[in-house]
Design a protein around this motif. Structure first.
Motif, PDB file in Angstrom:
ATOM      1  N   ALA A 179     -47.187  12.995  31.845  1.00  0.00           N
ATOM      2  CA  ALA A 179     -47.615  14.299  32.365  1.00  0.00           C
ATOM      3  C   ALA A 179     -47.109  14.508  33.789  1.00  0.00           C
ATOM      4  O   ALA A 179     -46.646  15.600  34.140  1.00  0.00           O
ATOM      5  CB  ALA A 179     -49.140  14.404  32.322  1.00  0.00           C
ATOM      6  N   ALA A 180     -47.173  13.474  34.615  1.00  0.00           N
ATOM      7  CA  ALA A 180     -46.704  13.578  35.993  1.00  0.00           C
ATOM      8  C   ALA A 180     -45.204  13.827  36.047  1.00  0.00           C
ATOM      9  O   ALA A 180     -44.715  14.575  36.906  1.00  0.00           O
ATOM     10  CB  ALA A 180     -47.064  12.302  36.756  1.00  0.00           C
ATOM     11  N   LEU A 181     -44.461  13.224  35.139  1.00  0.00           N
ATOM     12  CA  LEU A 181     -43.017  13.452  35.086  1.00  0.00           C
ATOM     13  C   LEU A 181     -42.705  14.918  34.783  1.00  0.00           C
ATOM     14  O   LEU A 181     -41.807  15.510  35.382  1.00  0.00           O
ATOM     15  CB  LEU A 181     -42.378  12.549  34.025  1.00  0.00           C
ATOM     16  N   LEU A 182     -43.452  15.501  33.853  1.00  0.00           N
ATOM     17  CA  LEU A 182     -43.198  16.882  33.469  1.00  0.00           C
ATOM     18  C   LEU A 182     -43.571  17.852  34.586  1.00  0.00           C
ATOM     19  O   LEU A 182     -42.865  18.831  34.835  1.00  0.00           O
ATOM     20  CB  LEU A 182     -43.983  17.231  32.197  1.00  0.00           C
ATOM     21  N   VAL A 183     -44.672  17.559  35.278  1.00  0.00           N
ATOM     22  CA  VAL A 183     -45.139  18.446  36.343  1.00  0.00           C
ATOM     23  C   VAL A 183     -44.304  18.290  37.601  1.00  0.00           C
ATOM     24  O   VAL A 183     -44.143  19.232  38.376  1.00  0.00           O
ATOM     25  CB  VAL A 183     -46.633  18.174  36.635  1.00  0.00           C
ATOM     26  N   GLY A 184     -43.776  17.077  37.794  1.00  0.00           N
ATOM     27  CA  GLY A 184     -42.995  16.825  39.007  1.00  0.00           C
ATOM     28  C   GLY A 184     -43.754  16.075  40.078  1.00  0.00           C
ATOM     29  O   GLY A 184     -43.335  16.057  41.233  1.00  0.00           O
TER      30      GLY A 184
END
Length: 223
Positions: A179-184
């Motif tokens: 999730a953190a990867l997708l959000v940045g």
């Protein structure tokens, strides 16, 4: 999500309300593709003796469960897309377009997260050879998963010590990491991959040992 958004508006955290919205939306997407229930099916197969015919087949019985889980992902996809559209309709400020690289990394890490979670649950399921309530292990594990995976709150709001310990467990990599990867959000990508691979190898080793011991136990019960 609403609670964390209110806290962010008060300036209590580094994340903005929009980032909290995007984060929880990303966690929702991850959960759609990483949900696993095979322990309940495997437990019934062992208890009811339905595992015996599958052992006569030339493939490991686990591949029946893998195929069922993968096909179910495609069934979930249309509903997930509809819920995404509804979410952006209700919360327009949350709309964003991740970069292609972020999307590809998200898909790759989500696939790894599903494989790791499936392997962990499959390992717990093998205790069904010795107990009729192997699913209780999953329920106990789920308590830690619920709080340490990032489902209830992003790891960014955790106390530093708690976060440092949690990052060495498999839980954050089953939800927060993709999730953190997708959000940045900033993540240690190399560490995340190594931790996931390390836990995967550990559970795979335990899994194969339990499988061999469990088959002897299953045969001893008259299967």
């Amino acid at each position: 999500m609403g609670v964390w958004m209110q806290a962010a508006q008060a300036g209590e955290f580094e994340l903005t309300p929009e980032e909290f919205m995007r984060y929880f939306l990303s966690v929702f997407i991850v959960r759609q593709f990483t949900v696993v229930w095979m322990i309940f099916d495997f437990e019934r197969e062992v208890v009811e003796g339905r595992l015996s015919p599958k052992l006569l087949q030339p493939i490991d019985p686990v591949w029946h469960h893998v195929a069922g889980h993968l096909s179910e992902r495609f069934v979930r996809l249309p509903l997930s897309v509809m819920l995404l559209g509804l979410f952006f309709l209700l919360y327009p400020p949350a709309f964003w377009l991740p970069g292609l690289g972020d999307i590809l990394l998200f898909i790759f890490i989500t696939a790894m997260a599903f494989a790791l979670r499936f392997l962990i649950q499959y390992t717990f399921a093998l205790f069904a050879f010795w107990t009729e309530r192997a699913s209780s292990l999953e329920q106990f594990w789920y308590l830690f998963y619920l709080f340490l995976s990032g489902m209830m709150a992003p790891l960014e709001v955790f106390p530093p010590t708690v976060r440092a310990v949690a990052e060495w467990t498999p839980f954050p990599y089953l939800a927060h990491f993709p999730a953190a990867l997708l959000v940045g959000l900033p993540v240690n990508f190399v560490k995340g991959i190594l931790v996931m691979v390390g836990w995967g190898l550990l559970f795979f080793t335990i899994n194969r040992w339990l499988w061999r011991k469990g088959l002897k136990q299953y045969s001893g019960m008259g299967a």
